[in-house]
Design a protein around this motif. Structure first.
Motif, PDB file in Angstrom:
ATOM      1  N   ARG A  41      -5.317  -5.706  -6.166  1.00  0.00           N
ATOM      2  CA  ARG A  41      -6.366  -5.197  -5.274  1.00  0.00           C
ATOM      3  C   ARG A  41      -5.955  -3.846  -4.687  1.00  0.00           C
ATOM      4  N   LYS A  54      -2.746 -10.929  -6.794  1.00  0.00           N
ATOM      5  CA  LYS A  54      -4.065 -10.406  -6.452  1.00  0.00           C
ATOM      6  C   LYS A  54      -3.958  -9.289  -5.419  1.00  0.00           C
ATOM      7  N   VAL A  87     -13.593  -0.970  -1.181  1.00  0.00           N
ATOM      8  CA  VAL A  87     -12.862  -2.042  -0.506  1.00  0.00           C
ATOM      9  C   VAL A  87     -13.695  -3.323  -0.447  1.00  0.00           C
ATOM     10  N   ARG A 132       0.834  -1.206   0.000  1.00  0.00           N
ATOM     11  CA  ARG A 132       0.000   0.000   0.000  1.00  0.00           C
ATOM     12  C   ARG A 132       0.869   1.258   0.000  1.00  0.00           C
ATOM     13  N   HIS A 183     -10.422  -4.909   6.689  1.00  0.00           N
ATOM     14  CA  HIS A 183     -11.280  -3.931   6.039  1.00  0.00           C
ATOM     15  C   HIS A 183     -12.719  -4.454   6.100  1.00  0.00           C
ATOM     16  N   PRO A 184     -13.690  -3.568   6.050  1.00  0.00           N
ATOM     17  CA  PRO A 184     -15.079  -4.044   6.059  1.00  0.00           C
ATOM     18  C   PRO A 184     -15.384  -4.873   4.814  1.00  0.00           C
ATOM     19  N   PRO A 236     -11.714   3.167   6.172  1.00  0.00           N
ATOM     20  CA  PRO A 236     -12.316   2.779   4.897  1.00  0.00           C
ATOM     21  C   PRO A 236     -13.851   2.847   4.968  1.00  0.00           C
ATOM     22  N   VAL A 237     -14.427   3.250   3.864  1.00  0.00           N
ATOM     23  CA  VAL A 237     -15.882   3.371   3.782  1.00  0.00           C
ATOM     24  C   VAL A 237     -16.521   2.002   3.982  1.00  0.00           C
TER      25      VAL A 237
END
Lengths: 425, 318
Positions: free
Chosen positions: A386, A382, A294, A141, B96-97, B34-35
């Motif tokens: 992602r 991936k 996400v 990230r 993350h959600p 995160p949303v």
């Protein structure tokens, strides 16, 4: 020519991926010729073969001196992958590779059959499991954000050079421990391995041989370095890995690097590039993704890999005479498994020419399928895709491609040369 | 396998009802999170080995805070007890959600059915529907008012007229209340979360309608197990002479890996066949795409990454 492109709304760009029919007759189709892969209706060609001639013979100098059988149906590709005894990898996995020519993957696990393959794979697989990859999420990230920072303030970019290339180059080669100063050079070697036939990269179809030797030599050099002085990178783990007390020799490590150094970057670059052109062609899918960037990433990434099918074929060689799907195949015959075709097979995928980022289940063949050679780097690839795409969409939600991608000349790797993009409305 | 993506600080713990605590989680540096969309859950890494799914019950518009609520279940496998031992200021590792329980947009009235702590995903849905001024009704079934979490929120402005509490009902009382609140002509989507028997009752009633659009959140089940029943079973490794327990939220592969047993793996999704292992006794519950129908029927092989057991024990050639 019927294209889905013309029936939809909005800008439709990538006809290559959207066309489901062809005007070619069966006898005009030649999957050995690289010209076929420059056609807009390539997927129409595959559809015709799936319906009318699922096992067909092709011969063309672009794919070597000997002809080959084209396997285009999903289920047939699965069946061949499941039988490594009859359909061997040991004589090369690219159509163009014949006899004993030098090449990047020679001696590596991709050109090995069980049980040797099993031994080689056990050495490196632990470094690439989903659990191992999840440890480096934040590192990936951070790199992605640094690359996105370089795009701030721009309106138009060349997506391949400015985003899709640096992502895998920096992330993958950093992880492997390739010094930053060498990364561009190693990537250039990988490009020459796959695309030496493209006039923009030399136009010499045997160029892959020399590039393969250089790639293996680089791997031996890096192996010696890490054997003497281990660092916190995957290559150090691999050179020091052992199974039952056995380690890889420096020569074997060179072969391994030939495979990893080549396979780790171009495929990811291709997938990222075709992701943007697909999301431009299917604005509805882009909005769906944007509404939960996400949460939808996992299915979206699989769908994009299916869509891009970065590795178009993997080749096998018959080890005995066999009847397959009604066709007599002789010992020594080459067979090409067309993953790009299996990924559009409507017996397996509903509406295969539609990008559906929520497609689930999605048993695509983008990383191979069913068998010992399933892509060892799938989890890493991936994760890269992602994180790269979720961060990209979060930073530049309005990004679109402004022209169709231009493709490199190959029937092995589906490689982009350029894709122009606009970052903001 | 869940990704531990975020490290959040437990900012505030509140007692929402008997045995139910809520936890506000914030980024330690105050950054935006995160949303998430209503119905989403996060994986919470509770201690070394435990991963539990909890629904986000806050307002999806709140970008800096996640809220979850956990009921203490003394008979469970320890996740809720560990959660209840958390203190304000502790740091938790979460994913993350993810959302397997999406709220559809609809012109018709949306019906939300909550049983007990199953209120959590429905509360975020209710908040969203209220924000959007969309028609909805929330029916909340609990043992008593003291067992109903978020009671004060749900009796506050906006919610008051749309939320109906049902207390201390036996099975037939629950059935009656559901049927009464779910007219057969209704066309709206139905969302339900709560104990299995409660969800079954809502589903039975809702399925009779002309346009059944029922959405179910399986309590505590991970995304992969959401559609299939996953019991605890045992695997015995014949050659190594070891036996392990496989809980519902872990695969055989995860359990073996956690215990240092080396297995060759690749796709970890039931596609590639790398981890296929011989079964010496017991009946596998096949969930892979690799084995053919005949191979599955023979019951002598299993894909360790996704498949489970129909029998209480499986004996593997390992």
């Amino acid at each position: 020519m019927e294209t889905i492109a013309e029936t939809g709304k909005g800008p439709r760009l990538d006809r290559y991926n959207l066309t489901s029919t062809t005007e070619l007759s069966l006898s005009e189709i030649n999957l050995g010729s690289l010209d076929t892969f420059a056609r807009d209706d390539l997927h129409g060609v595959f559809a015709k073969l799936r319906h009318e001639k699922p096992v067909s013979w092709h011969q063309h100098p672009d794919s070597g001196r000997y002809g080959f059988w084209a396997i285009v149906r999903y289920e047939d590709i699965v069946a061949i992958n499941r039988d490594p005894k009859t359909f061997s990898n040991s004589q090369g996995v690219q159509l163009l590779v014949e006899d004993d020519v030098p090449r990047a993957g020679r001696g590596s696990m991709i050109e090995a059959d069980p049980p040797r393959h099993t031994r080689l794979r056990r050495l490196i697989a632990p470094a690439f499991t989903s659990a191992a990859v999840s440890q480096i999420d934040e590192t990936i990230r951070k790199r992605v954000r640094e690359i996105l920072d370089t795009l701030e303030g721009k309106d138009e970019i060349e997506f391949v050079t400015e985003f899709a290339t640096p992502i895998p180059m920096v992330i993958f080669y950093d992880l492997m421990g390739v010094p930053r100063a060498d990364q561009a050079k190693v990537l250039k070697l990988a490009d020459r391995l796959f695309f030496s036939a493209d006039p923009r990269l030399g136009g010499d179809q045997t160029g892959f041989q020399r590039a393969g030797e250089e790639m293996q030599a680089y791997g031996r050099w890096l192996a010696e370095k890490r054997l003497a002085d281990p660092a916190d990178d995957l290559w150090s783990k691999i050179v020091h890995a052992s199974v039952d007390g056995e380690r890889l020799t420096v020569a074997e490590l060179g072969s391994f690097w030939g495979l990893l150094g080549a396979a780790g970057a171009d495929t990811t670059r291709a997938t990222l590039t075709f992701a943007l052109s697909a999301l431009t062609d299917f604005p509805d899918q882009k909005s769906i993704w944007l509404s939960d960037i996400v949460g939808r990433a996992s299915t979206a990434v699989d769908e994009i890999v299916r869509w891009a099918s970065p590795t178009m074929h993997m080749r096998r060689t018959a080890t005995r005479d066999i009847e397959f799907a009604g066709q007599s195949i002789r010992e020594g015959d080459k067979l090409a498994l067309w993953f790009s075709s299996g990924n559009r097979d409507d017996t397996k995928f509903a509406e295969p020419y539609r990008l559906d980022i929520r497609r689930s289940p999605n048993p695509h063949m983008g990383f191979g399928m069913s068998g010992p050679h399933f892509c060892v780097g799938a989890h890493l690839a991936k994760a890269e895709i992602r994180i790269a795409l979720t961060e990209l969409l979060a930073r530049f939600p309005d990004i679109v491609a402004t022209a169709p991608p231009s493709r490199l000349r190959s029937n092995f790797i589906n490689g982009p040369f350029a894709l122009s993009a606009r970052l903001r409305k | 396998v869940s990704n531990a993506d975020l490290r959040l600080k437990v900012d505030r713990i509140r007692e929402e009802a008997i045995d139910i605590l809520s936890f506000d989680l914030l980024d330690p540096d105050g950054r935006e999170l995160p949303v998430f969309t209503p119905g989403a859950h996060i994986d919470v890494h509770v201690g070394q080995r435990l991963v539990r799914q909890y629904s986000l019950c806050g307002d999806p518009r709140m970008r800096t805070r996640y809220t979850i609520a956990v009921k203490l279940e003394p008979n469970s496998r320890g996740g809720s007890e560990a959660m209840h031992q958390l203190r304000e200021g502790d740091v938790v590792l979460i994913s993350h959600p993810k959302n397997n329980f999406e709220l559809a947009s609809s012109y018709h009235k949306t019906l939300l059915y909550a049983g007990g702590v199953g209120i959590t995903p429905l509360l975020s849905m209710a908040r969203q529907l209220l924000n959007a001024d969309a028609p909805f009704e929330l029916h909340y079934f609990a043992r008593s008012r003291d067992h109903a979490a978020f009671h004060s929120v749900l009796t506050g402005p906006g919610f008051r007229d749309r939320v109906h509490f049902h207390y201390a009902l036996d099975a037939s009382g629950v059935d009656r209340a559901i049927r009464k609140s779910l007219p057969s002509s209704d066309k709206g989507h139905v969302y339900v979360c709560g104990p299995q028997m409660f969800m079954d009752a809502v589903c039975t009633a809702a399925a009779k309608r002309p346009h059944p659009s029922i959405h179910i959140e399986h309590f505590g089940a991970g995304p992969l197990q959401a559609s299939a029943k996953s019991d605890t079973f045992e695997v015995r490794l014949e050659r190594q002479g070891r036996t392990y327990r496989v809980p519902p939220d872990k695969s055989i592969l995860q359990v073996l890996t956690d215990n240092g047993v080396h297995v060759n793996v690749s796709c970890e999704q039931g596609f590639c066949g790398t981890c296929v292992t011989r079964v010496l006794a017991g009946e596998p519950d096949h969930r892979d795409e690799y084995l053919t129908e005949q191979e599955k029927a023979a019951c002598d092989k299993i894909a360790l990454c996704v498949s489970r057991a129909k029998t209480r024990s499986l004996v593997l050639d390992l």
